[in-house]
Scaffold this motif. Structure first.
Motif, PDB file in Angstrom:
ATOM      1  N   UNK A 158       0.860  -1.185   0.000  1.00 43.72           N
ATOM      2  CA  UNK A 158       0.000   0.000   0.000  1.00 43.72           C
ATOM      3  C   UNK A 158       0.892   1.229   0.000  1.00 43.72           C
ATOM      4  N   UNK A 159       0.281   2.406  -0.038  1.00 41.49           N
ATOM      5  CA  UNK A 159       0.995   3.678   0.121  1.00 41.49           C
ATOM      6  C   UNK A 159       0.196   4.563   1.059  1.00 41.49           C
ATOM      7  N   UNK A 160       0.903   5.370   1.835  1.00 44.19           N
ATOM      8  CA  UNK A 160       0.279   6.122   2.924  1.00 44.19           C
ATOM      9  C   UNK A 160      -0.902   6.964   2.460  1.00 44.19           C
ATOM     10  N   UNK A 161      -0.691   7.826   1.457  1.00 50.48           N
ATOM     11  CA  UNK A 161      -1.770   8.729   1.065  1.00 50.48           C
ATOM     12  C   UNK A 161      -2.947   7.971   0.474  1.00 50.48           C
ATOM     13  N   UNK A 162      -2.708   6.797  -0.055  1.00 50.37           N
ATOM     14  CA  UNK A 162      -3.772   6.035  -0.693  1.00 50.37           C
ATOM     15  C   UNK A 162      -4.651   5.284   0.294  1.00 50.37           C
ATOM     16  N   UNK A 163      -4.129   4.993   1.492  1.00 46.09           N
ATOM     17  CA  UNK A 163      -4.919   4.160   2.411  1.00 46.09           C
ATOM     18  C   UNK A 163      -5.147   4.769   3.785  1.00 46.09           C
ATOM     19  N   UNK A 164      -4.272   5.647   4.249  1.00 42.57           N
ATOM     20  CA  UNK A 164      -4.325   6.022   5.660  1.00 42.57           C
ATOM     21  C   UNK A 164      -5.519   6.878   6.026  1.00 42.57           C
ATOM     22  N   UNK A 165      -5.888   7.859   5.212  1.00 44.14           N
ATOM     23  CA  UNK A 165      -6.863   8.843   5.663  1.00 44.14           C
ATOM     24  C   UNK A 165      -6.263   9.653   6.806  1.00 44.14           C
ATOM     25  N   UNK A 166      -7.141  10.169   7.686  1.00 45.01           N
ATOM     26  CA  UNK A 166      -6.683  10.937   8.859  1.00 45.01           C
ATOM     27  C   UNK A 166      -5.669  12.006   8.451  1.00 45.01           C
ATOM     28  N   UNK A 167      -5.972  12.720   7.392  1.00 45.90           N
ATOM     29  CA  UNK A 167      -5.003  13.646   6.821  1.00 45.90           C
ATOM     30  C   UNK A 167      -4.750  14.880   7.680  1.00 45.90           C
ATOM     31  N   UNK A 214       4.486   8.407   5.820  1.00 47.06           N
ATOM     32  CA  UNK A 214       4.074   9.730   5.339  1.00 47.06           C
ATOM     33  C   UNK A 214       5.019  10.797   5.891  1.00 47.06           C
ATOM     34  N   UNK A 215       5.809  11.368   5.001  1.00 43.63           N
ATOM     35  CA  UNK A 215       6.729  12.433   5.392  1.00 43.63           C
ATOM     36  C   UNK A 215       6.010  13.543   6.161  1.00 43.63           C
ATOM     37  N   UNK A 216       4.821  14.023   5.727  1.00 43.14           N
ATOM     38  CA  UNK A 216       4.180  15.112   6.477  1.00 43.14           C
ATOM     39  C   UNK A 216       3.592  14.696   7.820  1.00 43.14           C
ATOM     40  N   UNK A 217       3.608  13.396   8.143  1.00 45.85           N
ATOM     41  CA  UNK A 217       3.267  12.983   9.518  1.00 45.85           C
ATOM     42  C   UNK A 217       4.496  13.049  10.411  1.00 45.85           C
ATOM     43  N   UNK A 235      -3.019  -4.403  -1.297  1.00 53.15           N
ATOM     44  CA  UNK A 235      -3.765  -5.103  -0.254  1.00 53.15           C
ATOM     45  C   UNK A 235      -5.222  -4.655  -0.243  1.00 53.15           C
ATOM     46  N   UNK A 236      -5.449  -3.352  -0.271  1.00 53.92           N
ATOM     47  CA  UNK A 236      -6.785  -2.778  -0.107  1.00 53.92           C
ATOM     48  C   UNK A 236      -7.176  -1.951  -1.320  1.00 53.92           C
ATOM     49  N   UNK A 237      -8.450  -1.944  -1.660  1.00 55.78           N
ATOM     50  CA  UNK A 237      -8.948  -0.894  -2.545  1.00 55.78           C
ATOM     51  C   UNK A 237      -8.607   0.448  -1.908  1.00 55.78           C
ATOM     52  N   UNK A 238      -8.264   1.436  -2.733  1.00 59.15           N
ATOM     53  CA  UNK A 238      -7.749   2.666  -2.142  1.00 59.15           C
ATOM     54  C   UNK A 238      -7.925   3.857  -3.075  1.00 59.15           C
ATOM     55  N   UNK A 239      -7.371   4.970  -2.675  1.00 56.59           N
ATOM     56  CA  UNK A 239      -7.379   6.193  -3.473  1.00 56.59           C
ATOM     57  C   UNK A 239      -6.349   6.035  -4.579  1.00 56.59           C
ATOM     58  N   UNK A 240      -6.791   5.936  -5.816  1.00 64.47           N
ATOM     59  CA  UNK A 240      -5.894   5.627  -6.934  1.00 64.47           C
ATOM     60  C   UNK A 240      -5.460   6.920  -7.636  1.00 64.47           C
ATOM     61  N   UNK A 241      -4.782   7.802  -6.866  1.00 64.76           N
ATOM     62  CA  UNK A 241      -4.188   9.012  -7.400  1.00 64.76           C
ATOM     63  C   UNK A 241      -5.174   9.805  -8.259  1.00 64.76           C
ATOM     64  N   UNK A 242      -4.818  10.148  -9.473  1.00 63.50           N
ATOM     65  CA  UNK A 242      -5.696  11.011 -10.276  1.00 63.50           C
ATOM     66  C   UNK A 242      -7.005  10.337 -10.649  1.00 63.50           C
ATOM     67  N   UNK A 287      -0.121  16.137  -2.469  1.00 63.54           N
ATOM     68  CA  UNK A 287      -1.343  15.487  -2.948  1.00 63.54           C
ATOM     69  C   UNK A 287      -2.595  16.066  -2.310  1.00 63.54           C
ATOM     70  N   UNK A 288      -2.515  16.490  -1.064  1.00 61.29           N
ATOM     71  CA  UNK A 288      -3.656  17.187  -0.465  1.00 61.29           C
ATOM     72  C   UNK A 288      -3.980  18.441  -1.271  1.00 61.29           C
ATOM     73  N   UNK A 289      -2.939  19.182  -1.629  1.00 63.66           N
ATOM     74  CA  UNK A 289      -3.129  20.410  -2.393  1.00 63.66           C
ATOM     75  C   UNK A 289      -3.635  20.117  -3.802  1.00 63.66           C
ATOM     76  N   UNK A 290      -3.034  19.123  -4.453  1.00 65.17           N
ATOM     77  CA  UNK A 290      -3.415  18.783  -5.823  1.00 65.17           C
ATOM     78  C   UNK A 290      -4.888  18.379  -5.898  1.00 65.17           C
ATOM     79  N   UNK A 291      -5.350  17.645  -4.889  1.00 66.56           N
ATOM     80  CA  UNK A 291      -6.740  17.183  -4.896  1.00 66.56           C
ATOM     81  C   UNK A 291      -7.742  18.330  -4.807  1.00 66.56           C
ATOM     82  N   UNK A 292      -7.311  19.483  -4.383  1.00 62.74           N
ATOM     83  CA  UNK A 292      -8.210  20.641  -4.285  1.00 62.74           C
ATOM     84  C   UNK A 292      -8.329  21.391  -5.608  1.00 62.74           C
ATOM     85  N   UNK A 293      -7.514  21.045  -6.595  1.00 64.95           N
ATOM     86  CA  UNK A 293      -7.593  21.697  -7.901  1.00 64.95           C
ATOM     87  C   UNK A 293      -8.792  21.133  -8.655  1.00 64.95           C
ATOM     88  N   UNK A 294      -9.743  21.953  -9.041  1.00 66.79           N
ATOM     89  CA  UNK A 294     -10.920  21.423  -9.751  1.00 66.79           C
ATOM     90  C   UNK A 294     -10.513  20.631 -10.991  1.00 66.79           C
TER      91      UNK A 294
END
Length: 461
Positions: free
Chosen positions: A18-27, A83-86, A413-420, A37-44
């Motif tokens: 897995x990868x942190x941003x794709x599965x962890x939540x609790x951002x 997660x580096x920002x954690x 392992x888990x269904x997750x946030x698949x980037x773009x 990626x938090x910032x990128x996701x806010x771009x319409x």
């Protein structure tokens, strides 16, 4: 009917990734700050459906349940990212609450007999460092080494294998050239600078890890694909294949294993100032011996001088995905990628034959498909199971040819946030209901569990 077992080597490692941003939540929990990626996701329009990394698969809160599930499946290792920002929010001071999460995760894995395989960077650069230039800035490589030292100081007594970077090609070219991944920049000069600084960050982080624990194994993970000219007789197609192979594979492999960048690639990138980023001593840091190489493989790429087969020249920094196209005689995954298991054998053999030999691990391999439920709500993901089986056969073919392949991690392992693609694509062998967070192992998980327990495939001729 004769049943043949295709056995893997003793102590072959079976795991899931897995990868942190794709599965962890609790951002926004316990001191974590924004990543790119938090910032990128806010771009319409940047991510399908406007999705983001909250709550993802809620792994931050449900990791104990997930570890028990891994143990039930008989997995021997779990490849996750930190997660580096954690751990160092905004790229700054150490955040103990973030470290404590990974302490708990590692301890729980070990309690269940599962080897922790952390990756230090799976694309979640702290946004504050991006604001200071991101991977296009040389200083980011040194900040990455600081972060690596923090992680290994806290966890290194329990971890035997560290991966520095995951797929630096994606970070550099999708993030800084194509602009379709975070941070969403389309700047060729920044992209080629990022290539070098990512590799420098790997080398500096490897130094920091070994300084903290000399017995630890250190490696890096690259995404590799055979890159094949659509028309092998067409000079334009041949040249595009050469250039894209240079950007996809050789620009990373050659400095890591040979201590130099490929001369033809350096020449291709001269208009974008690539060579100016390389300082005396950098290649020595980058080429320090590694203990293993992770290989991520999903498909092959057929490329042309233009998508319609014309012979016009392609930009030398363009990403492979923008010049590849599927052929109609092969099945496609839900991502539109061809199912080409023979390409995995080719990639592994290339490494074995053309570069200094180190132990290899398949650190990602899997497929997105639309899951089908039967009348009992079981998830019969026949296509995904078939995909993994065919690629394990291809991996075994490489082993039979002499490749030192020591493990396989299924993605994911888990269904997750698949980037773009957001939550629209499912790669997991375990289904996640994103509303209830209920986990349901799919048919592929049960099948993969048996393979891992048997250390073998069963072939029925």
């Amino acid at each position: 009917m004769k049943v043949e077992k295709i056995a893997f080597p003793q102590r072959f490692l079976w795991g899931a990734a897995t990868a942190a941003f794709q599965v962890e939540g609790a951002t926004g929990v316990d001191g974590r700050t924004d990543s790119i990626w938090d910032t990128f996701c806010r771009i319409p329009g940047a991510v399908v459906g406007g999705d983001n990394g909250e709550p993802a698969a809620d792994h931050y809160r449900r990791f104990e349940q997930d570890v028990r599930m891994m143990a039930d499946l008989g997995l021997g290792a779990y490849r996750f990212s930190i997660a580096w920002p954690r751990v160092r929010p905004d790229g700054g001071a150490v955040n103990q609450a973030g470290l404590d999460f990974y302490q708990r995760l590692v301890d729980t894995l070990l309690e269940h007999g599962i080897a922790p395989w952390p990756t230090l960077y799976h694309w979640d650069l702290p946004q504050k460092l991006e604001d200071a230039g991101g991977w296009a800035a040389r200083d980011t490589a040194f900040r990455f080494a600081d972060y690596a030292a923090t992680a290994v100081e806290a966890l290194g007594d329990r971890i035997t294998t560290w991966t520095t970077m995951n797929e630096p090609w994606c970070s550099a070219f999708l993030g800084y050239a194509a602009g379709i991944h975070a941070p969403g920049r389309a700047e060729p000069e920044a992209a080629v600078a990022a290539v070098h600084h990512l590799l420098l960050g790997h080398g500096l982080a490897a130094e920091a890890i070994r300084a903290a624990n000399s017995h630890t194994r250190v490696g890096i993970t690259l995404n590799m694909y055979p890159i094949i000219p659509a028309d092998p007789a067409a000079p334009g197609d041949q040249d595009v294949a050469r250039r894209l192979d240079g950007l996809q594979q050789r620009i990373f492999l050659d400095p890591l294993f040979r201590g130099e960048y490929p001369a033809d690639v350096v020449e291709d990138l001269e208009p974008f100032g690539f060579a100016a980023n390389v300082r005396d001593g950098d290649l020595g840091v980058i080429s320090a011996p590694i203990d293993m190489l992770g290989v991520n493989y999903y498909t092959e790429h057929y490329v042309s001088a233009s998508p319609n087969g014309a012979s016009s020249a392609a930009s030398p920094w363009v990403g492979v995905d923008q010049l590849s196209f599927p052929r109609r005689d092969f099945p496609l995954t839900d991502m539109g990628w061809e199912v080409r298991p023979d390409g995995l054998t080719s990639v592994l053999l290339r490494l074995h034959e053309q570069y200094p030999r180190v132990p290899l691990y398949i650190t990602e391999n899997g497929a997105a498909f639309r899951d089908e439920l039967d009348s009992d709500s079981a998830i019969l993901d026949v296509d995904r199971t078939s995909y993994i089986e065919s690629h394990l056969r291809a991996a075994h073919d490489a082993i039979e040819a002499g490749v030192d392949l020591r493990g396989y991690f299924c993605w994911s392992l888990l269904d997750n946030f698949e980037w773009a693609e957001g939550y629209a694509k499912r790669f997991g062998i375990v289904h996640v209901d994103y509303e209830t967070q209920v986990r349901t192992p799919k048919m592929s998980a049960r099948w993969f569990s048996q393979v891992a327990r048997d250390n073998a495939l069963v072939a029925v001729p």
